[in-house]
Design a protein around this motif. Sequence first.
Motif, PDB file in Angstrom:
ATOM      1  N   VAL A  81       0.834  -1.207   0.000  1.00 27.73           N
ATOM      2  CA  VAL A  81       0.000   0.000   0.000  1.00 27.73           C
ATOM      3  C   VAL A  81       0.867   1.254   0.000  1.00 27.73           C
ATOM      4  CG1 VAL A  81      -1.690   1.319   1.341  1.00 27.73           C
ATOM      5  CG2 VAL A  81      -1.956  -1.167   1.084  1.00 27.73           C
ATOM      6  N   ARG A  82       1.938   1.247   0.793  1.00 26.49           N
ATOM      7  CA  ARG A  82       2.830   2.413   0.834  1.00 26.49           C
ATOM      8  C   ARG A  82       3.407   2.726  -0.540  1.00 26.49           C
ATOM      9  NH1 ARG A  82       4.477   0.444   6.031  1.00 26.49           N
ATOM     10  NH2 ARG A  82       6.054  -0.858   5.021  1.00 26.49           N
ATOM     11  N   CYS A  83       3.616   1.679  -1.322  1.00 23.53           N
ATOM     12  CA  CYS A  83       4.192   1.860  -2.657  1.00 23.53           C
ATOM     13  C   CYS A  83       3.124   2.122  -3.722  1.00 23.53           C
ATOM     14  CB  CYS A  83       5.013   0.633  -3.040  1.00 23.53           C
ATOM     15  SG  CYS A  83       6.459   0.348  -1.991  1.00 23.53           S
ATOM     16  N   GLY A  84       1.874   2.236  -3.314  1.00 22.88           N
ATOM     17  CA  GLY A  84       0.805   2.541  -4.251  1.00 22.88           C
ATOM     18  C   GLY A  84       0.238   1.343  -4.977  1.00 22.88           C
ATOM     19  N   TRP A  85       0.472   0.125  -4.467  1.00 23.67           N
ATOM     20  CA  TRP A  85      -0.003  -1.089  -5.122  1.00 23.67           C
ATOM     21  C   TRP A  85      -1.222  -1.642  -4.379  1.00 23.67           C
ATOM     22  CZ3 TRP A  85       2.778  -6.462  -5.521  1.00 23.67           C
ATOM     23  CH2 TRP A  85       2.280  -7.178  -6.623  1.00 23.67           C
ATOM     24  N   GLU A  86      -2.228  -0.790  -4.153  1.00 30.66           N
ATOM     25  CA  GLU A  86      -3.410  -1.217  -3.410  1.00 30.66           C
ATOM     26  C   GLU A  86      -4.171  -2.325  -4.118  1.00 30.66           C
ATOM     27  OE1 GLU A  86      -2.687   1.891  -4.089  1.00 30.66           O
ATOM     28  OE2 GLU A  86      -2.825   3.157  -2.289  1.00 30.66           O
ATOM     29  N   GLU A  87      -4.143  -2.333  -5.456  1.00 34.05           N
ATOM     30  CA  GLU A  87      -4.909  -3.328  -6.201  1.00 34.05           C
ATOM     31  C   GLU A  87      -4.202  -4.682  -6.261  1.00 34.05           C
ATOM     32  OE1 GLU A  87      -2.093  -1.618  -9.218  1.00 34.05           O
ATOM     33  OE2 GLU A  87      -3.212  -0.925  -7.459  1.00 34.05           O
ATOM     34  N   GLY A  88      -2.964  -4.758  -5.800  1.00 30.71           N
ATOM     35  CA  GLY A  88      -2.229  -6.021  -5.833  1.00 30.71           C
ATOM     36  C   GLY A  88      -2.848  -7.037  -4.876  1.00 30.71           C
ATOM     37  N   GLN A  89      -2.978  -8.279  -5.332  1.00 27.38           N
ATOM     38  CA  GLN A  89      -3.524  -9.351  -4.498  1.00 27.38           C
ATOM     39  C   GLN A  89      -2.434  -9.938  -3.597  1.00 27.38           C
ATOM     40  OE1 GLN A  89      -6.649 -10.005  -4.273  1.00 27.38           O
ATOM     41  NE2 GLN A  89      -7.446  -8.956  -6.097  1.00 27.38           N
ATOM     42  N   LEU A  90      -2.826 -10.360  -2.408  1.00 22.20           N
ATOM     43  CA  LEU A  90      -1.930 -11.049  -1.476  1.00 22.20           C
ATOM     44  C   LEU A  90      -2.674 -12.291  -1.009  1.00 22.20           C
ATOM     45  CD1 LEU A  90       0.765 -11.065   0.068  1.00 22.20           C
ATOM     46  CD2 LEU A  90      -0.369  -9.757   1.885  1.00 22.20           C
ATOM     47  N   LEU A  91      -2.344 -13.428  -1.601  1.00 15.31           N
ATOM     48  CA  LEU A  91      -3.095 -14.667  -1.381  1.00 15.31           C
ATOM     49  C   LEU A  91      -2.294 -15.634  -0.521  1.00 15.31           C
ATOM     50  CD1 LEU A  91      -4.329 -15.259  -5.062  1.00 15.31           C
ATOM     51  CD2 LEU A  91      -5.243 -13.689  -3.332  1.00 15.31           C
ATOM     52  N   VAL A  92      -2.996 -16.381   0.317  1.00 15.89           N
ATOM     53  CA  VAL A  92      -2.323 -17.268   1.265  1.00 15.89           C
ATOM     54  C   VAL A  92      -2.767 -18.710   1.061  1.00 15.89           C
ATOM     55  CG1 VAL A  92      -4.093 -16.805   3.024  1.00 15.89           C
ATOM     56  CG2 VAL A  92      -1.868 -17.718   3.713  1.00 15.89           C
ATOM     57  N   HIS A  93      -1.820 -19.622   1.289  1.00 15.32           N
ATOM     58  CA  HIS A  93      -2.051 -21.071   1.204  1.00 15.32           C
ATOM     59  C   HIS A  93      -1.487 -21.679   2.484  1.00 15.32           C
ATOM     60  CE1 HIS A  93      -2.359 -25.033  -0.799  1.00 15.32           C
ATOM     61  NE2 HIS A  93      -1.203 -25.309  -0.222  1.00 15.32           N
ATOM     62  N   MET A  94      -2.312 -22.454   3.218  1.00 14.44           N
ATOM     63  CA  MET A  94      -1.925 -22.923   4.544  1.00 14.44           C
ATOM     64  C   MET A  94      -2.031 -24.441   4.651  1.00 14.44           C
ATOM     65  SD  MET A  94      -0.980 -21.837   7.585  1.00 14.44           S
ATOM     66  CE  MET A  94      -1.373 -20.110   7.262  1.00 14.44           C
ATOM     67  N   HIS A  95      -0.928 -25.080   5.022  1.00 19.62           N
ATOM     68  CA  HIS A  95      -0.940 -26.522   5.258  1.00 19.62           C
ATOM     69  C   HIS A  95      -1.302 -26.825   6.710  1.00 19.62           C
ATOM     70  CE1 HIS A  95       0.873 -27.935   1.429  1.00 19.62           C
ATOM     71  NE2 HIS A  95       1.377 -26.716   1.413  1.00 19.62           N
ATOM     72  N   GLU A  96      -1.789 -28.041   6.922  1.00 20.67           N
ATOM     73  CA  GLU A  96      -2.117 -28.488   8.273  1.00 20.67           C
ATOM     74  C   GLU A  96      -0.905 -29.151   8.918  1.00 20.67           C
ATOM     75  OE1 GLU A  96      -3.368 -28.150  10.970  1.00 20.67           O
ATOM     76  OE2 GLU A  96      -5.415 -28.918  10.801  1.00 20.67           O
ATOM     77  N   GLN A  97      -0.740 -28.939  10.202  1.00 20.65           N
ATOM     78  CA  GLN A  97       0.280 -29.662  10.956  1.00 20.65           C
ATOM     79  C   GLN A  97      -0.116 -29.820  12.416  1.00 20.65           C
ATOM     80  OE1 GLN A  97       5.136 -29.593  11.634  1.00 20.65           O
ATOM     81  NE2 GLN A  97       4.243 -28.589   9.869  1.00 20.65           N
ATOM     82  N   TRP A  98      -0.624 -28.741  13.029  1.00 24.84           N
ATOM     83  CA  TRP A  98      -0.938 -28.769  14.461  1.00 24.84           C
ATOM     84  C   TRP A  98      -2.383 -28.366  14.753  1.00 24.84           C
ATOM     85  CZ3 TRP A  98       2.547 -31.358  16.988  1.00 24.84           C
ATOM     86  CH2 TRP A  98       3.880 -31.345  16.541  1.00 24.84           C
ATOM     87  N   GLY A  99      -3.266 -28.497  13.768  1.00 23.63           N
ATOM     88  CA  GLY A  99      -4.663 -28.171  13.989  1.00 23.63           C
ATOM     89  C   GLY A  99      -4.956 -26.683  14.002  1.00 23.63           C
ATOM     90  N   LEU A 100      -4.092 -25.863  13.405  1.00 21.96           N
ATOM     91  CA  LEU A 100      -4.224 -24.412  13.481  1.00 21.96           C
ATOM     92  C   LEU A 100      -4.592 -23.760  12.155  1.00 21.96           C
ATOM     93  CD1 LEU A 100      -0.981 -23.733  15.577  1.00 21.96           C
ATOM     94  CD2 LEU A 100      -3.311 -23.963  16.437  1.00 21.96           C
ATOM     95  N   MET A 101      -4.713 -24.537  11.081  1.00 26.18           N
ATOM     96  CA  MET A 101      -4.705 -23.934   9.753  1.00 26.18           C
ATOM     97  C   MET A 101      -5.863 -22.974   9.499  1.00 26.18           C
ATOM     98  SD  MET A 101      -5.684 -27.171   7.352  1.00 26.18           S
ATOM     99  CE  MET A 101      -7.240 -28.041   7.536  1.00 26.18           C
ATOM    100  N   GLN A 102      -7.088 -23.320   9.864  1.00 31.04           N
ATOM    101  CA  GLN A 102      -8.202 -22.423   9.561  1.00 31.04           C
ATOM    102  C   GLN A 102      -8.136 -21.149  10.397  1.00 31.04           C
ATOM    103  OE1 GLN A 102     -10.328 -22.275   7.211  1.00 31.04           O
ATOM    104  NE2 GLN A 102     -10.050 -24.278   6.257  1.00 31.04           N
ATOM    105  N   GLY A 103      -7.737 -21.262  11.652  1.00 32.04           N
ATOM    106  CA  GLY A 103      -7.559 -20.064  12.466  1.00 32.04           C
ATOM    107  C   GLY A 103      -6.463 -19.175  11.911  1.00 32.04           C
TER     108      GLY A 103
ATOM    109  N   TRP B  43      -5.449 -19.289  -1.991  1.00 27.96           N
ATOM    110  CA  TRP B  43      -5.241 -20.217  -3.107  1.00 27.96           C
ATOM    111  C   TRP B  43      -5.171 -21.616  -2.514  1.00 27.96           C
ATOM    112  CZ3 TRP B  43      -0.346 -22.727  -4.103  1.00 27.96           C
ATOM    113  CH2 TRP B  43       0.725 -22.269  -3.321  1.00 27.96           C
ATOM    114  N   CYS B  44      -6.139 -22.441  -2.877  1.00 27.89           N
ATOM    115  CA  CYS B  44      -6.305 -23.732  -2.208  1.00 27.89           C
ATOM    116  C   CYS B  44      -7.331 -24.570  -2.953  1.00 27.89           C
ATOM    117  CB  CYS B  44      -6.778 -23.512  -0.764  1.00 27.89           C
ATOM    118  SG  CYS B  44      -8.277 -22.503  -0.659  1.00 27.89           S
ATOM    119  N   GLY B  45      -7.458 -25.825  -2.528  1.00 25.95           N
ATOM    120  CA  GLY B  45      -8.486 -26.695  -3.074  1.00 25.95           C
ATOM    121  C   GLY B  45      -9.796 -26.497  -2.340  1.00 25.95           C
ATOM    122  N   VAL B  46     -10.866 -27.016  -2.908  1.00 24.73           N
ATOM    123  CA  VAL B  46     -12.177 -26.854  -2.282  1.00 24.73           C
ATOM    124  C   VAL B  46     -12.347 -27.792  -1.099  1.00 24.73           C
ATOM    125  CG1 VAL B  46     -13.400 -28.552  -3.719  1.00 24.73           C
ATOM    126  CG2 VAL B  46     -14.634 -26.567  -2.817  1.00 24.73           C
TER     127      VAL B  46
END
Length: 595
Positions: free
Chosen positions: A283-305, A319-322
């Motif tokens: 945002v500071r650089c003026g890229w407000e329209e840029g997407q920031l997507l996350v992909h989370m693996h499971e390991q300790w039961g924390l992924m959805q949180g 970015w993930c499967g359904v």
Amino acid sequence: MLLMNHDTYLQVYIRDNQMGTTSKTSKPLSLLETCGGEEGRKDALLKKICLDLFTADVEKYTFLGNEKIETLKNLDLFVLDNSMRETTVGSLRGHTLEDKQGIFEEIKKCGFKYYVIESFNHETRVGDLLLKALNDANEDLSGAFAFSETWDVMKDHIPQEEPIPVGMRKCKQFGVPNVILEIDLTYFEVDYSKFDVSDVCQMMKRRIDWIRENISKDSLILVNIRDMPDAMIKCPTRVWQVVNFLSTLPSAARIMGILLEELGKFDKEHLGGWSRAIRNEMVRCGWEEGQLLVHMHEQWGLMQGNILEMLAMGCTGIWCGVCQEGAALGHADSCTTIMNLVRLGNTKVLKSVNCKYLREAAINVTKIVTSKKPHEKQPVYGERATDLVFGCPQMAGGSDGFDLNEFLGLKKEIRISNMASKEMVVDKLRELFGDDPNFTLETGKKMKDVILSNIKAGRKEEYNSPSGLAMLFDQAGGKITPAMAEIITSAEDNKPHIEQLIAEVKEKWDFYDVKDGVADDCVSFEHFYNGFMAPYFGCYRCEDTKAGLRALDMDCDGTVDWVEFKYFLIWAGRQYPEVKTSQELVDLAFRYGLI
């Protein structure tokens, strides 16, 4: 009783409310001094101080929580579906072409506009075959992405410009217009003293230019910082350099956004903070329209949180499967994440995604990938995710909150256990067997009492199948009707082993059936006693034996029908699936079902 001593509590109160100043050299004020020495006011004042401090904490953290919830409610979630790729990573069953095509159809039904179709390498993968089939069918691939390394070859620990990575070349070959460039900032094979992050950025830029010149000038491009969490710990400056470089590209040269990937090692406080830092730089650089997507693996039961925390702190999408299937223990799926946003009141995602189909899609893709249904306790799309267990609506998302069943148009599945109410027991009876004057609240109370009695006696039985609930009804003093027995024997899907044992019992049954000269699946009381009951009842004419025979004679015709007896065998097989022989099955049916 107040656990903290008076003086300590008071000093905290004075500090937090700026009632005075304290220092390491000053003598702490005593409570009595502050109260003017009035001993009688001490307890009342201390309680007020305790309440003030507690209330301040509640208000502070409630405000912080509400801020995040508001962010999630108003988030215009970007979804890059990865079902065709993620669900095959580490899978025990590889995807066939038919599997890929089935998953692709599910993605379209969900309304996902963008999707990952393959991660190319030098081999011919099933994804290559899928793309050929889709191209032959003139399928619209404008939303398709494929992964590509930023470099394929290294020499002396330095990434090489040539050849152009195979992923990019195959995107051109198969007409995949959009590319995900993957980079690592802590990869042990790279000597970052010789090939530093500025070199990484310049190579990325040349790859971006090649894609737009050779694939499409309108290509959507994403950069996946594959090891972002480790880089944040070891060398955060490298992360900043990449984010700053991409954020400060000229407007016409900017890409679609940045992907983050986390393997389930880090807590949400770190991940949320790093997400906010990256987003703030964009945002500071003026890229407000840029997407920031996350992909989370499971390991300790924390992924959805963790996913929700990162979305609340600056990430714009996932970015993930359904469904959860994926490498190792799986990953944070879009079905669960999106339904959490809907539950919190996000209406934007209702317009961009077919949310009412997500659960079905997650179930279908799980079946395609594993040949099995999702685990019954899988949140949102497991079989028991829509159960009513406790008899109070809030435990199943009732009128005071979001109701998953109502949203999806599903019927609540009543689950009978020791926690079920008598009303739930009666409702379950009517659901399985229809209305009956004997299905009363008094009967429900007796059945609940039997459940508790069985548990105390060490009998762990189930009461949710037709046979299980009917047997509970019988144990509570009800009488199994022929209609109930018919429903059970026709509806039960027994394991082949139990079916085989029942078939062996039927052979013995047929021997006694013809003793009256007619093979009609009916056996007289006397013959049934001689063939099956004698080991459990002392004599044919005693009252206990007659009571047992009457319990089996559901239609009161003076005989025992095979359907009537088979019901008890089915029940015994369900309750005790480890049974080994047909005689043991009969024994269990009599000892625990009839006696």
